[in-house]
Design an enzyme around this catalytic site. Sequence first.
Site, PDB file in Angstrom:
ATOM      1  N   GLU A 190       0.822  -1.197   0.000  1.00 23.65           N
ATOM      2  CA  GLU A 190       0.000   0.000   0.000  1.00 23.65           C
ATOM      3  C   GLU A 190       0.865   1.261   0.000  1.00 23.65           C
ATOM      4  O   GLU A 190       0.577   2.226  -0.728  1.00 23.65           O
ATOM      5  CB  GLU A 190      -0.930   0.007   1.222  1.00 23.65           C
ATOM      6  CG  GLU A 190      -1.892  -1.175   1.257  1.00 23.65           C
ATOM      7  CD  GLU A 190      -1.360  -2.358   2.051  1.00 23.65           C
ATOM      8  OE1 GLU A 190      -2.148  -3.018   2.731  1.00 23.65           O
ATOM      9  OE2 GLU A 190      -0.136  -2.638   1.972  1.00 23.65           O
TER      10      GLU A 190
ATOM     11  N   THR B  44      21.107 -38.431  -0.365  1.00 22.62           N
ATOM     12  CA  THR B  44      21.239 -37.552  -1.524  1.00 22.62           C
ATOM     13  C   THR B  44      22.615 -36.907  -1.563  1.00 22.62           C
ATOM     14  O   THR B  44      23.241 -36.790  -2.628  1.00 22.62           O
ATOM     15  CB  THR B  44      20.143 -36.458  -1.483  1.00 22.62           C
ATOM     16  OG1 THR B  44      18.864 -37.075  -1.544  1.00 22.62           O
ATOM     17  CG2 THR B  44      20.297 -35.486  -2.640  1.00 22.62           C
TER      18      THR B  44
ATOM     19  N   SER C  42      20.595 -41.064 -11.791  1.00 26.40           N
ATOM     20  CA  SER C  42      19.383 -40.247 -11.812  1.00 26.40           C
ATOM     21  C   SER C  42      19.533 -38.953 -12.607  1.00 26.40           C
ATOM     22  O   SER C  42      18.603 -38.153 -12.652  1.00 26.40           O
ATOM     23  CB  SER C  42      18.971 -39.900 -10.374  1.00 26.40           C
ATOM     24  OG  SER C  42      19.993 -39.181  -9.718  1.00 26.40           O
TER      25      SER C  42
END
Length: 372
Positions: free
Chosen positions: A55, A199, A171
């Site tokens: 605003e 991972t 992968s």
Amino acid sequence: MTGLPEERYMRRAIELAANGEGYVNPNPMVGAVIVKDGRIIGEGYHERYGALHAERNAIASLNEPAEGADIYVTLEPCCHHGKTPPCTEAIIENGIKRVIIGSRDPNPLVAGKGVKQLEDAGIEVIQDFLRDECDELNPVFFKYITTHKPYVVLKYAMTMDGKVATRSGASKWITGEESRAHVQRLRNKYMAIMAGIGTVLADDPMLNVRIEGLNSPVRVICDSKLKIPTGSNIVKTAGDIRTIVAHSVRDDALERELENKGIELKYLPGSDGRVDVSALTTWLGEEGIDSVLVEGGGTLNYSLLREGLADRVEVFIAPKIFGGADAKTPVEGIGISEVSEAAMFELKDVSYYGDDICLSYVNRRESICLPE
């Protein structure tokens, strides 16, 4: 843009709000448009955490006085002093006659109080205008401000037959360049990225954002047995990117070495000997982290689903088939025995990135958590 003029103004405010993605956390994304005599005379959005709200930015952009104008704002204007002054004060001071609001603010410091302050000043307030569309901007903020816990998003890429790697563990890459570029933007959107030690050991990733101008998230590694290599990319760059390693065993010498390299360690043992992921997400919320993108492998995904912690799932599907009973899947663990035990999600969006498809789901909350 199509629809009635009033709808176009709010949709413009929504469009503006989205520009704050990745920069305003843990604040909400908010956009504002000021309209006078059927013309947009000012507009703005919350650009960065700690900076002016939408605003006030819209008012600062005015090319003529706002007296008698309408302001369309995607979220109820704030009415308290935080890092910036209340937006309600600026609206009142500038003689704006009508405020059209999309979302209601669940923040206890604001909820309904902003509207009351405006109405007490003689300003007409319309609420819930295109509320569903405005609410879509801020599921992260809505959860965090009401629960003080982060919004958790599971993200994984898989083949048409549900594999995240070949039988040998390869992968790279399942999905195409367009999907991987979008994942970079997801990493910018959420405050933290979480991965399991599997991972890290398999891919030695950076888990950062590689698009210039976007933010890299806080990195959170779930490493129950504290196996993270001190020479890994994660450890080597811990001085540049805040990095947290959650663990459930103690090793004083290794802990000192990791801390000396810039790693933050958090000891959170669970009853099963693994990291207590529920305690971890609670602690992350206490640290001011409002959202977590999980790119963590099947074991971590299962742990989060088991605890009912996943708010959203982003599934990237590539037009490939790997096959193989031993090839890894996105969610491991023991699985369920009855279909009725499934964790249930609701499809919210379908997107296309090159030859890949992305399905976005949100947790239906009445779903049963996966078994221990």
